[in-house]
Write an enzyme that holds these catalytic residues in place. Sequence first.
Site, PDB file in Angstrom:
ATOM      1  N   ASP A   1       0.812  -1.212   0.000  1.00 48.11           N
ATOM      2  CA  ASP A   1       0.000   0.000   0.000  1.00 48.11           C
ATOM      3  C   ASP A   1       0.852   1.272   0.000  1.00 48.11           C
ATOM      4  O   ASP A   1       2.052   1.247   0.283  1.00 48.11           O
ATOM      5  CB  ASP A   1      -0.900   0.024   1.233  1.00 48.11           C
ATOM      6  CG  ASP A   1      -2.079  -0.927   1.135  1.00 48.11           C
ATOM      7  OD1 ASP A   1      -2.110  -1.740   0.192  1.00 48.11           O
ATOM      8  OD2 ASP A   1      -2.951  -0.857   2.016  1.00 48.11           O
ATOM      9  N   ASP A   2       0.181   2.384  -0.323  1.00 49.54           N
ATOM     10  CA  ASP A   2       0.633   3.768  -0.084  1.00 49.54           C
ATOM     11  C   ASP A   2       1.687   4.286  -1.053  1.00 49.54           C
ATOM     12  O   ASP A   2       2.113   5.437  -0.917  1.00 49.54           O
ATOM     13  CB  ASP A   2       1.153   3.936   1.350  1.00 49.54           C
ATOM     14  CG  ASP A   2       0.054   3.766   2.384  1.00 49.54           C
ATOM     15  OD1 ASP A   2      -1.113   3.574   1.989  1.00 49.54           O
ATOM     16  OD2 ASP A   2       0.369   3.800   3.593  1.00 49.54           O
TER      17      ASP A   2
ATOM     18  N   HIS B   1      -6.234   3.294  -4.167  1.00 52.07           N
ATOM     19  CA  HIS B   1      -6.081   3.475  -2.718  1.00 52.07           C
ATOM     20  C   HIS B   1      -6.448   4.904  -2.308  1.00 52.07           C
ATOM     21  O   HIS B   1      -5.896   5.429  -1.351  1.00 52.07           O
ATOM     22  CB  HIS B   1      -4.645   3.142  -2.302  1.00 52.07           C
ATOM     23  CG  HIS B   1      -4.473   2.844  -0.835  1.00 52.07           C
ATOM     24  ND1 HIS B   1      -5.344   2.039  -0.123  1.00 52.07           N
ATOM     25  CD2 HIS B   1      -3.520   3.243   0.066  1.00 52.07           C
ATOM     26  CE1 HIS B   1      -4.935   1.943   1.140  1.00 52.07           C
ATOM     27  NE2 HIS B   1      -3.841   2.675   1.279  1.00 52.07           N
TER      28      HIS B   1
ATOM     29  N   HIS C   1      -5.231   9.437   0.482  1.00 55.29           N
ATOM     30  CA  HIS C   1      -5.255   8.592   1.675  1.00 55.29           C
ATOM     31  C   HIS C   1      -6.215   9.139   2.731  1.00 55.29           C
ATOM     32  O   HIS C   1      -5.906   9.208   3.916  1.00 55.29           O
ATOM     33  CB  HIS C   1      -3.852   8.449   2.269  1.00 55.29           C
ATOM     34  CG  HIS C   1      -3.634   7.144   2.988  1.00 55.29           C
ATOM     35  ND1 HIS C   1      -4.023   6.940   4.302  1.00 55.29           N
ATOM     36  CD2 HIS C   1      -3.088   5.977   2.585  1.00 55.29           C
ATOM     37  CE1 HIS C   1      -3.704   5.707   4.676  1.00 55.29           C
ATOM     38  NE2 HIS C   1      -3.133   5.095   3.646  1.00 55.29           N
TER      39      HIS C   1
ATOM     40  N   HIS D   1       3.763  -2.370   3.049  1.00 60.99           N
ATOM     41  CA  HIS D   1       3.750  -1.014   2.503  1.00 60.99           C
ATOM     42  C   HIS D   1       4.986  -0.767   1.647  1.00 60.99           C
ATOM     43  O   HIS D   1       6.080  -1.220   1.981  1.00 60.99           O
ATOM     44  CB  HIS D   1       3.674   0.020   3.626  1.00 60.99           C
ATOM     45  CG  HIS D   1       2.338   0.023   4.327  1.00 60.99           C
ATOM     46  ND1 HIS D   1       2.017  -0.920   5.277  1.00 60.99           N
ATOM     47  CD2 HIS D   1       1.257   0.831   4.177  1.00 60.99           C
ATOM     48  CE1 HIS D   1       0.776  -0.690   5.706  1.00 60.99           C
ATOM     49  NE2 HIS D   1       0.290   0.363   5.052  1.00 60.99           N
TER      50      HIS D   1
END
Length: 289
Positions: A100-101, A151, A155, A245
């Site tokens: 993620d991210d 995503h 965020h 991540h």
Amino acid sequence: MITRLVLLGLCIMLSIYASGCSTTSPSPQPPSTQKSHEGYSIQQRQARVATKEAPSFVGGNESDVRSPKPLTLSELRRKYRSHFIMQGPSDQRRVALTFDDGPDNHFTPQVLDVLRNYGVKATFFVVGNRAEKYPEIMKRILEEGHIVGNHSYDHANLPKLSNEAFHNEILRTQNILQAATGRTINFIRPPYGNISEEQIKWLASQHMLIVNWNVDSLDWKGLTAEQIEANIMSHLTPGAIVLQHAAGGKNHDLNGTIKALPRIIEELNRQSIEMVTLDKLLSKPAYRK
């Protein structure tokens, strides 16, 4: 003669008196409309007194306990199991590594280097504004055979947003990723894993599949490689969707992730567990025209 006049007078007086009584005497009010000095009806006052005197409910009033409340994530998962996925089928020795991210220009390239060295394909849930800032890293992710998911744009904690802001978070990122891939993205992972029931319904109307995880590395805590490896391998089962991540928030240290990743891949290879992208694990397409 006099006696007759006296009797007639008495009859007239009695008639007048009876008539007066019948017109001036108020009829009694029904108990339900009689008012107490507090302004309540007698029945209302009696009910209030009875309620105060009765022992209270330990669990709370019925109206409090049974009033509608938002479903938890696990309840939403059970209710919308065809639109909200947390793991793949357990009948094959396969898992999906997800990151993620990203992208960023520091940790993401290091994750990609490890994956390339071991010939492993993974799934990257990318943040829209970072995909805009690092298009060359996005290009590398795709060229090396990985797939990408939505995503959100920056965020955001989606359940806290208005409908308009929520739609903008998703659609803006969809446009960015469509420009990068040439196709429409099917997979979405809400930041922090948080999503509301109405948002699930809307995403389903957009033909998007919510994919969270069932194995959490907790690498965002800045853990050591040993801790991250233990968090993953101690909970891993066939069909697992593993959360790690490839970038972080301000001051996040993901060096433990970079060091743990080769160990995790080598251990999965030793156990003959195949690492695949989410579309292969779930038998669902990652993109559509």
